[in-house]
Design an enzyme around this catalytic site. Structure first.
Site, short mmCIF file in Angstrom:
data_model
loop_
_atom_site.label_atom_id
_atom_site.label_comp_id
_atom_site.label_asym_id
_atom_site.label_seq_id
_atom_site.Cartn_x
_atom_site.Cartn_y
_atom_site.Cartn_z
N PRO A 175 7.56 1.23 -10.24
CA PRO A 175 7.06 2.61 -10.32
C PRO A 175 5.56 2.73 -10.04
CG PRO A 175 7.51 1.74 -12.51
CD PRO A 175 8.05 0.74 -11.55
N TYR A 179 -4.51 5.12 -13.70
CA TYR A 179 -3.87 3.81 -13.71
C TYR A 179 -4.86 2.83 -14.31
CZ TYR A 179 -0.40 5.64 -10.37
OH TYR A 179 0.59 6.37 -9.75
N TYR A 188 -0.95 6.07 -0.86
CA TYR A 188 -0.62 6.83 -2.06
C TYR A 188 -0.10 8.23 -1.71
CZ TYR A 188 -0.91 8.40 -6.91
OH TYR A 188 -0.60 8.88 -8.17
N HIS A 236 -2.74 17.59 -6.67
CA HIS A 236 -3.81 16.66 -7.04
C HIS A 236 -4.49 16.13 -5.78
CE1 HIS A 236 -2.68 15.48 -11.44
NE2 HIS A 236 -2.66 16.78 -11.24
N LYS A 288 6.60 5.58 -5.68
CA LYS A 288 7.24 5.61 -4.37
C LYS A 288 8.76 5.77 -4.42
CE LYS A 288 3.54 5.56 -2.26
NZ LYS A 288 3.13 6.90 -1.86
#
Length: 389
Positions: A292, A200, A384, A72, A296
């Site tokens: 979560p 998200y 990220y 991704h 990580k």
């Protein structure tokens, strides 16, 4: 029995450490409290940082990941239907790999089997003695019999509830914890993902996440109070709630289906210092837990394994004791940065029941800043995809 490194915990961190040590010629034995089927049945995370991907390849367990995993190059945030796509590869030069933790664990077991690795299941460790000496001893029960494992070092990869961290005297430990007033209700389904990237979503009803494990296996989450019970949620109720929290166009095309698995996970931030005491080293959830949000947990465990296997290799190859002394500070420096990011993401996207009007407005302003500032988006992307080891 004797070995050089006794590894407590046969999850992905313990198995990866075992594989890497073996490749460096360091003898080790893994002690796992549960059965192999139980370990392989656990449903966990599915986003791998580039550092984790590189480490799995270095451990000769990346072939299936490279074949079946999905790379991704972006991630999406939704704020009450306002959309923000973060092009993480354009901003950082790196992406992330979508490949489930269960699949990683399968690959690690296959690799240990192929090399004849010693993994003892249903081994319940009840004592870790002599960690301040040069000859620690791990004592465990298996099949009703007591066994001892003599070693040079002990690696505690046994999770938050395991015995390794507790073997460090309480007076020598400092623990930092933040409990969150909600959990994530997760549903796994054999359905195509809602979108080609993770979403998200923040909403007045609470946080939601659309993620995936493959083209035909999806994982979704909704924020729920800690008072909720999973048995009170049907799949239909879950889908209805999810649709209300995600962007309307995504909800309109969402493919629903029966739940393969549903569970509720509470959220917490936790760090225990130090991560080394005498001949005992901690890695993964034994030393730290992150919410979560931002994916990580597994990645942070793998960075610990990266530092630890290099530390032990330096000791056995060149008798470098400085590396032993440096492990905890080196690992914790990255741990705290990842804790910060997970804490920040959690605060940005979740509904906190006791949050003041001022704090809610600041939460909205934080998202607006991301919309307007490429520097802010680059900072999110950098964290990220994973900070360097």
């Amino acid at each position: 029995m004797k070995t050089q490194v006794a590894i407590i915990g046969g999850g992905p961190a313990g198995l990866l450490l075992s594989q890497l040590l073996d490749l460096h010629g360091i003898d080790n034995i893994v002690l796992e409290r549960r059965t192999r089927d139980y370990v392989l049945g656990r449903i966990r995370a599915g986003v791998l940082e580039q550092g984790s991907v590189d480490l799995l390849r270095a451990a000769d367990v990346g072939e299936r990941m490279d074949r079946e995993g999905q790379v991704h190059d972006g991630v999406e945030l939704s704020w009450h239907d306002e959309r923000l796509q973060i092009p993480i590869k354009d901003l950082t030069g790196r992406g992330v790999m979508i490949y489930g933790q269960t699949e990683v664990t399968h690959d690690l077991y296959d690799a240990r089997d192929a090399r004849g690795g010693a993994v003892i299941h249903e081994a319940d460790v009840f004592a870790i003695d002599g960690i301040e000496s040069d000859s620690p001893v791990v004592r465990y029960l298996k099949d009703g019999q007591e066994h001892t494992l003599e070693c040079d070092f002990v690696a505690g990869c046994d999770g938050f509830h395991g015995p390794a961290r507790k073997a460090i005297p309480a007076a020598q430990r400092r623990e930092f914890i933040r409990e969150y007033p909600f959990g994530w209700l997760g549903l796994l389904s054999e359905t195509p993902p809602a979108a080609h990237e993770l979403i998200y979503a923040s909403h007045d009803r609470g946080f939601a996440l659309c993620s995936m494990r493959s083209d035909v296996l999806s994982r979704y989450y909704v924020q729920v109070p800690l008072t909720e019970k999973v048995e009170d949620w049907s799949a239909d109720r879950f889908w209805d709630e999810l649709k209300m929290r995600i962007p309307e166009d995504v909800a309109a095309h969402l493919v629903t289906g029966p739940a393969i698995e549903m569970s509720i996970a509470p959220l917490r931030s936790f760090v225990s210092e130090p991560m080394r005491y005498g001949r005992l080293f901690l890695a993964g959830d034994a030393a730290h837990i992150v919410p979560p949000t931002g994916a990580k947990g597994l990645n942070l465990a793998f960075s610990d394994v990266y530092y630890l296997h290099r530390t032990l290799d330096a000791f056995y190859s060149t008798n470098d004791t400085d590396a032993l002394d440096a492990y905890s500070d080196l690992a914790l420096a990255r741990v705290w940065k990842c804790e910060r990011f997970s804490w920040w993401m959690t605060n940005l996207l979740h509904d906190f029941p006791d949050r003041s009007d001022f704090e809610r407005r600041m939460q909205k302003t934080e998202f607006e800043y991301l919309l307007q500032s490429e520097t802010a988006r680059k900072s999110l992307a950098e964290n990220y995809v994973g900070l360097p080891y």
